[in-house]
Design an enzyme around this catalytic site. Sequence first.
Site, mmCIF file in Angstrom:
data_model
loop_
_atom_site.group_PDB
_atom_site.id
_atom_site.type_symbol
_atom_site.label_atom_id
_atom_site.label_comp_id
_atom_site.label_asym_id
_atom_site.label_seq_id
_atom_site.Cartn_x
_atom_site.Cartn_y
_atom_site.Cartn_z
ATOM 1 N N SER A 265 -31.002 27.014 -31.410
ATOM 2 C CA SER A 265 -30.878 28.341 -30.806
ATOM 3 C C SER A 265 -29.417 28.743 -30.719
ATOM 4 O O SER A 265 -28.556 28.136 -31.372
ATOM 5 C CB SER A 265 -31.529 28.338 -29.414
ATOM 6 N N ASN A 266 -29.118 29.742 -29.950
ATOM 7 C CA ASN A 266 -27.729 30.169 -29.722
ATOM 8 C C ASN A 266 -27.622 30.678 -28.285
ATOM 9 O O ASN A 266 -28.645 30.875 -27.625
ATOM 10 C CB ASN A 266 -27.336 31.244 -30.754
ATOM 11 N N PRO A 267 -26.397 30.886 -27.783
ATOM 12 C CA PRO A 267 -26.256 31.194 -26.342
ATOM 13 C C PRO A 267 -26.517 32.642 -25.950
ATOM 14 O O PRO A 267 -26.191 33.037 -24.829
ATOM 15 C CB PRO A 267 -24.791 30.832 -26.043
ATOM 16 N N ALA B 26 -30.041 38.060 -31.307
ATOM 17 C CA ALA B 26 -29.254 37.073 -32.067
ATOM 18 C C ALA B 26 -30.263 36.177 -32.783
ATOM 19 O O ALA B 26 -30.697 35.159 -32.250
ATOM 20 C CB ALA B 26 -28.368 36.274 -31.128
#
Length: 402
Positions: A213-215, A279
């Site tokens: 994933s990403n933040p 995102a």
Amino acid sequence: MLAGKRILLGVTGGIAAYKAAFLLREFQKYGAEVRVTMTPSATRFVGTETFAALSRHEVAVDVFNEDGVSESWTKHIYWGEWADIFVIAPCTANTLAKIVHGQSDSMLTSTVLAARCPILICPTMDGEMYESPAVSGNLEQARKMGFYILEPATGYLASGLDAKGRLPEPEKILQTASEIIKKHKIQGPLTGKRVVVSAGSTREFIDPIRFLSNPSSGKMGIAMAEAAHLLGGDVILLKGPVTTPVPDRILVENYISASDLFELVKKHADADIIIMAAAVADFRPVTKHQHKVKKDNGMPSIELTRNPDILEWLGSRKRDGQLLIGFAMETENLVDNARAKLTKKNADWICANSVSEAASGFDSDTNTIHLITNYSETVFSGIKQDVAKEILAHIFDLNQKE
Ligand code: CTP
């Protein structure tokens, strides 16, 4: 019926002002959050402290603060946008006249002008005043202007008269307010437009308990959704697995992975405006293990495959009159990379932000956005809610129309 709703209660200077304290309690009992704005004359009937203590929030009276330094003079804008409904109870003949003529001599009357939410006026006054041609004319005009009016009740008035002019019972006001919230549509430049906004990260699972994933917090996308809603758009927010709260007036559909998001986007692909702020992970594991990968079974390797590029798919089938707004998150060559994405994905605008710029980035409350077209670049900086409003105002050319 009012759980989670935000109610701005306007109190004006009539004897029924004391009843507004009971009304406030009643709103709270049903789960609403209440803030109070009073006209200066209302404070002669009930002190601001009463409402501040009951609402657990400061009470706004004057546009300008005594100290002259606080930013509170802009409250009429923020509170007008914060509220799901503005209920003016009691509303005197004097305040009614000011509202109809657009006067803004107090926080209450200024907020009436700034508010985008529905406004419910509860005219409350002596029977003879209520029957006067001026008040009748002002009420008729207020109705034409789109204000909701709850007629006063008939009964024993402070003057001793038995006539029409009493503040209706709290239950009646509550019921009317909740019906209005349900049916009201904001009138604005996006009224009648279907707006789809995606926000937040995606999760690409490796096994049932691990993912790539990403933040992304979704804050910027949620701010875009709310800004579009405030302009009157029928907004659907496609929200990823993030914990950032969403105002409950925004319709939400949830996704977890990029493939889930793609399915939702396909469902809404004919919307008038699509804002891809999510995102989206570009890659996902080829295999999602059915059970947890155990560490004693040796070092695993994860083979990845490309996720569909959703914005590019939207761009390839964009219809006439449809507007596509993409985002770009970059670490270098911000404008050039964003412009390349604009062309490749056939978007109309790209909101480019850089993780390396100060006060920008994934989980920050502030952002700097470079709004890019093939021939222009405009920069907006500030808290994400304000930046979102400025972006839409620029795109829809709203600043020119003042
Ligand atoms: N996007 C998308 N589908 C993807 C990846 C990105 O729809 N699989 C959208 C994002 O929502 C955003 C825009 O495309 O609106 C740009 O996303 P970004 O992550 O900045 O760029 P990428 O297209 O992934 O390109 P790169 O990884 O090369 O920077």
